[in-house]
Design an enzyme around this catalytic site. Structure first.
Site, PDB file in Angstrom:
ATOM      1  N   GLY A  38       0.774  -1.230   0.000  1.00  0.00           N
ATOM      2  CA  GLY A  38       0.000   0.000   0.000  1.00  0.00           C
ATOM      3  C   GLY A  38       0.812   1.292   0.000  1.00  0.00           C
ATOM      4  N   ASP A  94       0.354   3.394   4.036  1.00  0.00           N
ATOM      5  CA  ASP A  94      -0.705   4.133   3.344  1.00  0.00           C
ATOM      6  C   ASP A  94      -1.741   4.690   4.309  1.00  0.00           C
ATOM      7  OD1 ASP A  94      -1.623   1.579   4.035  1.00  0.00           O
ATOM      8  OD2 ASP A  94      -2.322   1.060   2.023  1.00  0.00           O
ATOM      9  N   ASP A  97      -5.536   2.599  10.238  1.00  0.00           N
ATOM     10  CA  ASP A  97      -6.951   2.265  10.425  1.00  0.00           C
ATOM     11  C   ASP A  97      -7.126   1.890  11.898  1.00  0.00           C
ATOM     12  OD1 ASP A  97      -9.602   1.554   9.921  1.00  0.00           O
ATOM     13  OD2 ASP A  97      -9.100  -0.396   9.085  1.00  0.00           O
ATOM     14  N   LYS A 125      -7.804   7.084   9.501  1.00  0.00           N
ATOM     15  CA  LYS A 125      -9.260   6.956   9.441  1.00  0.00           C
ATOM     16  C   LYS A 125      -9.872   7.306  10.790  1.00  0.00           C
ATOM     17  CE  LYS A 125     -10.583   3.510   6.558  1.00  0.00           C
ATOM     18  NZ  LYS A 125     -11.192   2.223   6.163  1.00  0.00           N
ATOM     19  N   PHE A 146     -14.308   3.154   3.152  1.00  0.00           N
ATOM     20  CA  PHE A 146     -13.277   2.323   2.533  1.00  0.00           C
ATOM     21  C   PHE A 146     -12.724   3.046   1.314  1.00  0.00           C
ATOM     22  CE2 PHE A 146     -11.164  -1.042   0.320  1.00  0.00           C
ATOM     23  CZ  PHE A 146     -10.513  -1.662   1.369  1.00  0.00           C
ATOM     24  N   VAL A 147     -11.435   3.393   1.366  1.00  0.00           N
ATOM     25  CA  VAL A 147     -10.848   4.220   0.306  1.00  0.00           C
ATOM     26  C   VAL A 147      -9.832   3.436  -0.514  1.00  0.00           C
ATOM     27  CG1 VAL A 147     -11.226   6.424   1.466  1.00  0.00           C
ATOM     28  CG2 VAL A 147      -9.148   5.126   1.946  1.00  0.00           C
ATOM     29  N   ASP A 153      -5.668  -0.405  -2.031  1.00  0.00           N
ATOM     30  CA  ASP A 153      -6.365  -1.346  -2.901  1.00  0.00           C
ATOM     31  C   ASP A 153      -7.692  -1.805  -2.320  1.00  0.00           C
ATOM     32  OD1 ASP A 153      -5.053  -2.998  -0.810  1.00  0.00           O
ATOM     33  OD2 ASP A 153      -5.912  -4.651  -1.957  1.00  0.00           O
ATOM     34  N   ARG A 159      -4.907   0.400  -7.065  1.00  0.00           N
ATOM     35  CA  ARG A 159      -3.722   1.048  -6.489  1.00  0.00           C
ATOM     36  C   ARG A 159      -3.183   2.152  -7.396  1.00  0.00           C
ATOM     37  NH1 ARG A 159      -2.076  -2.224  -2.177  1.00  0.00           N
ATOM     38  NH2 ARG A 159      -2.327  -4.464  -2.485  1.00  0.00           N
TER      39      ARG A 159
HETATM   40  P1  IMP Z   1      -4.661  -1.378  10.508  1.00  0.00           P
HETATM   41  O1  IMP Z   1      -3.700  -2.425  10.920  1.00  0.00           O
HETATM   42  O2  IMP Z   1      -6.069  -1.668  10.943  1.00  0.00           O
HETATM   43  O3  IMP Z   1      -4.241   0.030  10.878  1.00  0.00           O
HETATM   44  O4  IMP Z   1      -4.792  -1.455   8.950  1.00  0.00           O
HETATM   45  C1  IMP Z   1      -3.825  -0.994   8.138  1.00  0.00           C
HETATM   46  C2  IMP Z   1      -3.915  -1.685   6.790  1.00  0.00           C
HETATM   47  O5  IMP Z   1      -5.259  -2.056   6.426  1.00  0.00           O
HETATM   48  C3  IMP Z   1      -3.458  -0.723   5.744  1.00  0.00           C
HETATM   49  O6  IMP Z   1      -2.073  -0.831   5.533  1.00  0.00           O
HETATM   50  C4  IMP Z   1      -4.275  -1.139   4.544  1.00  0.00           C
HETATM   51  O7  IMP Z   1      -3.598  -2.148   3.846  1.00  0.00           O
HETATM   52  C5  IMP Z   1      -5.542  -1.739   5.085  1.00  0.00           C
HETATM   53  N1  IMP Z   1      -6.677  -0.785   5.051  1.00  0.00           N
HETATM   54  C6  IMP Z   1      -7.317  -0.236   6.101  1.00  0.00           C
HETATM   55  N2  IMP Z   1      -8.297   0.593   5.707  1.00  0.00           N
HETATM   56  C7  IMP Z   1      -8.270   0.587   4.357  1.00  0.00           C
HETATM   57  C8  IMP Z   1      -9.044   1.275   3.325  1.00  0.00           C
HETATM   58  O8  IMP Z   1      -9.957   2.080   3.577  1.00  0.00           O
HETATM   59  N3  IMP Z   1      -8.705   0.988   2.047  1.00  0.00           N
HETATM   60  C9  IMP Z   1      -7.704   0.123   1.709  1.00  0.00           C
HETATM   61  N4  IMP Z   1      -6.964  -0.517   2.627  1.00  0.00           N
HETATM   62  C10 IMP Z   1      -7.246  -0.292   3.936  1.00  0.00           C
HETATM   63 MG    MG Z   2      -1.442  -2.235   3.580  1.00  0.00          MG
END
Ligand code: IMP
Ligand code: MG
Length: 178
Positions: A38, A94, A97, A125, A146-147, A153, A159
């Site tokens: 990402g 990227d 979340d 987010k 969801f972006v 992706d 991407r």
């Molecule tokens: P986290 O571990 O929950 O912070 O998630 C991080 C990973 O989830 C990012 O590196 C993305 O690969 C994926 N992700 C989370 N939200 C999105 C979204 O809205 N679009 C695309 N990928 C996302």
């Molecule tokens: Mg990722």
């Protein structure tokens, strides 16, 4: 698809983040580690805005997610990492979340003898954070949608979009059926 951030906005946000990174590190040598896949586009743009002595490496973080929002078990592939002992490390991803991915990565890098470990993300987010860790550099805060685009992706597509768009719930359902 609804545009959340257009190309110019993304460019301005990345430039601002690069200035903040310079303010933090000055001319100190830095190792940037991009979290694949990402961060690919952000990584390429960001490193060309940085002027300190710079090394670049990548790490792959893969979480096995059934759906788009449920965090799964995270696995790290560190085969392509340069030696980071005694170096300032900046992890680049990227999106922040839940924060689980960056938290696991920061913990891993804390064991490698780096001088410092910080993190930079293009997007954070809103209302999703599940860990205490805060990213050190954030270009944009976005609503809980969801972006895709600029490296992000949905099922490994989108991407290459040069902007950030939000997929409508109907797109998510329709695509997962196809
Ligand atoms: P986290 O571990 O929950 O912070 O998630 C991080 C990973 O989830 C990012 O590196 C993305 O690969 C994926 N992700 C989370 N939200 C999105 C979204 O809205 N679009 C695309 N990928 C996302
Ligand atoms: Mg990722």
């Amino acid at each position: 698809m609804k545009t959340i951030l257009d190309e110019q906005q993304v460019r301005d946000g990345v430039q601002k983040m690069a200035r903040q990174i310079h303010e933090t590190y000055g001319d100190d040598p830095l190792t940037i580690i991009g979290v694949m896949t990402g961060s690919l586009v952000l990584l390429a743009d960001l490193i060309r805005l940085l002027t300190m002595p710079l090394r670049v490496g990548v790490v792959q973080a893969r979480s096995y997610r059934g759906a788009t929002t449920t965090a799964g078990q995270l696995t790290l592939n560190t085969d392509l990492l340069p030696d980071v002992a005694g170096r300032h490390v900046l992890l680049v991803d990227d999106i922040f979340d839940t924060g689980q991915t960056l938290l696991s990565l920061v913990k891993h890098f804390d064991t490698l003898g780096s001088t410092s470990v910080r993190s930079a993300v293009l997007l954070r987010k809103h209302g999703r954070q599940a860990v205490r860790l805060q990213p050190d550099f954030v270009a944009f805060e976005i609503p809980d949608e969801f972006v895709v685009g600029y490296g992000l992706d949905y099922q490994d597509e989108y991407r290459n979009l040069p902007y950030i768009g939000a997929l409508e719930p109907a797109d998510l359902v329709a695509e997962s059926r196809s």
